[in-house]
Scaffold this active site. Structure first.
Site, PDB file in Angstrom:
ATOM      1  N   GLY A  69       0.845  -1.197   0.000  1.00 14.55           N
ATOM      2  CA  GLY A  69       0.000   0.000   0.000  1.00 14.55           C
ATOM      3  C   GLY A  69       0.873   1.237   0.000  1.00 14.55           C
ATOM      4  N   CYS A  96       5.316  -6.184   1.622  1.00 15.55           N
ATOM      5  CA  CYS A  96       5.712  -4.779   1.679  1.00 15.55           C
ATOM      6  C   CYS A  96       5.001  -4.072   2.837  1.00 15.55           C
ATOM      7  CB  CYS A  96       5.451  -4.140   0.314  1.00 15.55           C
ATOM      8  SG  CYS A  96       6.258  -2.568   0.099  1.00 15.55           S
ATOM      9  N   TYR A  97       4.066  -3.165   2.554  1.00 15.07           N
ATOM     10  CA  TYR A  97       3.317  -2.512   3.637  1.00 15.07           C
ATOM     11  C   TYR A  97       2.689  -3.552   4.566  1.00 15.07           C
ATOM     12  CZ  TYR A  97      -0.222   0.523   5.832  1.00 15.07           C
ATOM     13  OH  TYR A  97      -1.009   1.208   6.723  1.00 15.07           O
ATOM     14  N   HIS A 183       7.716  -7.641  -4.139  1.00 10.89           N
ATOM     15  CA  HIS A 183       6.385  -8.013  -4.648  1.00 10.89           C
ATOM     16  C   HIS A 183       6.444  -9.324  -5.443  1.00 10.89           C
ATOM     17  CE1 HIS A 183       4.210  -4.380  -3.489  1.00 10.89           C
ATOM     18  NE2 HIS A 183       5.398  -3.806  -3.586  1.00 10.89           N
ATOM     19  N   GLU A 185       3.993 -10.877  -6.671  1.00  7.46           N
ATOM     20  CA  GLU A 185       2.884 -10.968  -7.620  1.00  7.46           C
ATOM     21  C   GLU A 185       3.215 -10.383  -8.994  1.00  7.46           C
ATOM     22  OE1 GLU A 185       3.128  -9.120  -4.968  1.00  7.46           O
ATOM     23  OE2 GLU A 185       2.166  -7.172  -5.142  1.00  7.46           O
ATOM     24  N   GLY A 246     -23.680 -11.604 -26.922  1.00 11.62           N
ATOM     25  CA  GLY A 246     -22.780 -12.183 -27.925  1.00 11.62           C
ATOM     26  C   GLY A 246     -21.389 -12.324 -27.352  1.00 11.62           C
ATOM     27  N   ASP A 249     -18.993 -13.247 -21.492  1.00 10.65           N
ATOM     28  CA  ASP A 249     -19.477 -13.192 -20.111  1.00 10.65           C
ATOM     29  C   ASP A 249     -20.952 -13.563 -20.003  1.00 10.65           C
ATOM     30  OD1 ASP A 249     -16.949 -12.235 -19.794  1.00 10.65           O
ATOM     31  OD2 ASP A 249     -17.543 -10.139 -19.576  1.00 10.65           O
ATOM     32  N   SER A 250     -21.780 -12.894 -20.801  1.00 15.53           N
ATOM     33  CA  SER A 250     -23.212 -13.207 -20.689  1.00 15.53           C
ATOM     34  C   SER A 250     -23.485 -14.627 -21.176  1.00 15.53           C
ATOM     35  CB  SER A 250     -24.071 -12.187 -21.442  1.00 15.53           C
ATOM     36  OG  SER A 250     -23.734 -12.146 -22.806  1.00 15.53           O
ATOM     37  N   LYS A 391     -11.609 -12.589 -15.984  1.00 15.40           N
ATOM     38  CA  LYS A 391     -11.952 -12.930 -17.374  1.00 15.40           C
ATOM     39  C   LYS A 391     -11.372 -14.286 -17.815  1.00 15.40           C
ATOM     40  CE  LYS A 391     -13.698 -11.136 -21.251  1.00 15.40           C
ATOM     41  NZ  LYS A 391     -14.908 -10.303 -21.325  1.00 15.40           N
TER      42      LYS A 391
END
Ligand code: XMP
Length: 535
Positions: A69, A96-97, A183, A185, A246, A249-250, A391
């Protein structure tokens, strides 16, 4: 900060899986931590830093990770977690933080250091076990900090150091408390994934049981339970409506709901006439094969009438958004009573809307309209089965559900569709021109094997006419632009360095095959300062 948890009345997607809670202290990488954990097939949820310990414990996570952070732990008003966290008996990794918080809370000391470290660094591993099991002793990592631990709390010892800090990593292995200054990540930390794996699967003992198949099983159960409960309570038959755009996701959300409630689901696809070539047909075929009740509303003409003479991009977006809702509401009314609406909302949207303070101050660049993004005052309850997924996870679930690759691997497409890729007025003729040119771009990009490595690739119909020569005659015809970008998340993007041969082929096919086009140009702008779409 708003609580991200369960706002839609859903159980988290990982209800039956082992999990890791990531507490968000404002790092730009917080989401990335959750993603990295999920890549290990362990469910991970990002929660606000001040989530009460009772709420965390109720999730029965195998571990908690504290993000980095921008603050200093010793500053007044800096974000701190519920102190009960430290005595909860659960493995904790502070990044870190997050490490500074741990050191400070347990009796150590954190100070601003003269030698600040930003960017690449090399850490020397002291203990090749625990977090660093199987990791070579000299490690390239990514640092971004101005503070460092000055004194360790009792029970802690350093497990890695750099030239500028003796406490690049610290641990109290007995209590399974670990801290790292760098980090893990981000991609620049070469063995970051292994370090996270050592913590999550090794130290915390989480089982890698977060898989698409498990997700499908638990969310189908949950949707069925919710719909049944509602039906019993209200004496209705629990009908669900879905707006299919289309996009992936939906489509995935609808397929999950269909597995849960079968014919109680009705899908509506509003064909506003701004879709890509064959898109509506592909959707229809795929859903008919799945046996889903499916209605296509052919509404091109009414959208075109509303768009007559409109050239302003924002106005186009507003008109299409409003008309979409009108058509959808009319269609819903024809179906009689509907109890639920299902939407393909994703986790990044949930996180964003829960932490939107910074968003609110950001200048509005474009009004985003999601087909399926309906107003709040519709009288339905929401089912959002993807609200805890990223996603790439949605794609994996779509594949597991048996949706065709052509649908699951689709590049993103804006809600207002081709309308915002026609610069100037949208007419039926200009839509046809663009649709044909766009088809060629996609066809060639696919043939070159690049469809999945570029983020988006498409054509734009410019408002320019230029002089050309075809055969023996002069032409005065449209200029089509090609846009292809690489990106991680659409927030920033770079123009794709497509091979010249490919660009040449796309260009010659467009001018030869699409009537009314005699020139093709390639857009070589990045975002920022340009945006991905032209409007
Ligand atoms: P820009 O053009 O802002 O686009 O760089 C970023 C990403 O968002 C997509 N986009 C939209 N998606 N409704 C959507 O659902 C919209 O109105 C819309 N406008 C842009 C764009 O295609 C890109 O992926």
């Amino acid at each position: 900060m708003a609580n991200l948890a369960n706002t839609g009345g859903e159980v988290p997607a990982g209800a039956n899986a082992d999990s890791v809670v990531v507490l968000d202290f404002g790092s730009q990488y917080s989401q990335l931590i959750a993603r990295r954990v999920r890549e290990l097939h362990v469910y991970s949820e990002l929660l606000p830093f001040d989530t009460p310990w009772a709420d965390i414990a109720a999730r029965h996570p195998q571990a908690v990770i504290l993000s980095g952070g921008p603050n200093s732990v010793y500053e007044a008003g800096s974000p701190h977690p519920d102190p009960a966290l430290w005595t909860g008996g659960i493995p904790i990794l502070g990044i870190c933080y997050g490490m500074h918080l741990m050191a400070e809370a347990l009796g150590g000391q954190v100070q601003s250091f003269a030698r600040k470290e930003y960017g690449p660094a090399v850490v020397s591993v002291i203990e090749e076990e625990g977090l660093f099991a199987g990791i070579e002793p000299e490690q390239p990592v990514w640092m971004s900090h101005g503070d460092s631990i000055a004194r360790l709390p009792d029970g802690f010892r350093p497990t890695a150091r750099t030239d500028s800090t003796p406490y690049a990593a610290v641990a109290d292995p007995g209590r399974r408390l670990h801290g790292i200054q760098f980090h893990p990540e981000v991609a620049h930390t070469k063995r970051g994934r292994e370090i996270l794996r050592n913590f999550v699967l090794g130290i915390a003992g989480a089982r890698p049981n977060w898989t698409p198949a498990n997700f499908i099983a638990s969310s189908v159960d949950e949707i069925r339970r919710r719909v049944d409960e509602h039906s019993r309570a209200t004496g209705t038959d629990g009908r669900v409506l879905c707006a299919l755009s289309g996009g992936v996701d939906s489509a995935v959300a609808a397929t999950l709901v269909h597995r849960a409630v079968g014919d109680n689901l009705t899908c509506v696809h509003v064909d506003h006439g701004m879709m890509r070539k064959n898109e509506t047909e592909l959707l229809q075929t795929a859903f008919e094969q799945l046996g889903v009740r499916f209605t296509v509303v052919k509404a091109r003409d009414r959208f075109l009438r509303k768009l007559e003479g409109i050239i302003d991009p924002e106005q186009k977006r507003r008109i299409i958004g409003a008309e979409f809702i009108r058509v959808f509401e009319e269609e819903a009314a024809k179906l009689g009573r509907i109890d639920f609406l299902t939407q393909g909302t994703l986790y990044p949207d949930v996180i964003e809307s829960a932490t939107s303070a910074k968003e609110k101050s950001a200048a509005k660049i474009k009004t985003h309209h999601n087909v399926g993004g309906l107003p709040d005052d519709l009288a339905f309850e929401l089912i959002e089965p993807l609200r805890y997924l990223f996603k790439d996870e949605v794609r994996a679930v779509g594949t597991e559900l048996g949706l065709p690759d052509s649908m699951v691997q689709r590049q993103p497409f804006p809600g207002p569709g081709l309308a915002i890729r026609i610069i100037g007025e949208v007419t039926a003729e200009r839509l046809d021109t663009l649709r044909e040119a766009d088809w060629i771009v996609i066809d060639e990009i696919k043939a070159a094997g690049l469809y999945r490595s570029v983020w988006q690739s498409f054509a734009i119909l410019t408002p320019l006419l230029s002089v050309g020569v075809m055969g023996d005659g002069r032409t005065y015809a449209n200029v089509v632009a090609i846009r292809a970008v690489t990106s991680e998340d659409a927030m920033t993007a770079d123009w794709a360095k497509l091979p010249y041969e490919l660009l040449g082929k796309i260009s010659s096919r467009i001018v030869n095959e699409v009537p009314g086009v005699n020139r093709v140009v390639y857009d070589i702008s990045s975002k920022p300062p340009a945006t991905i779409e032209w409007e």
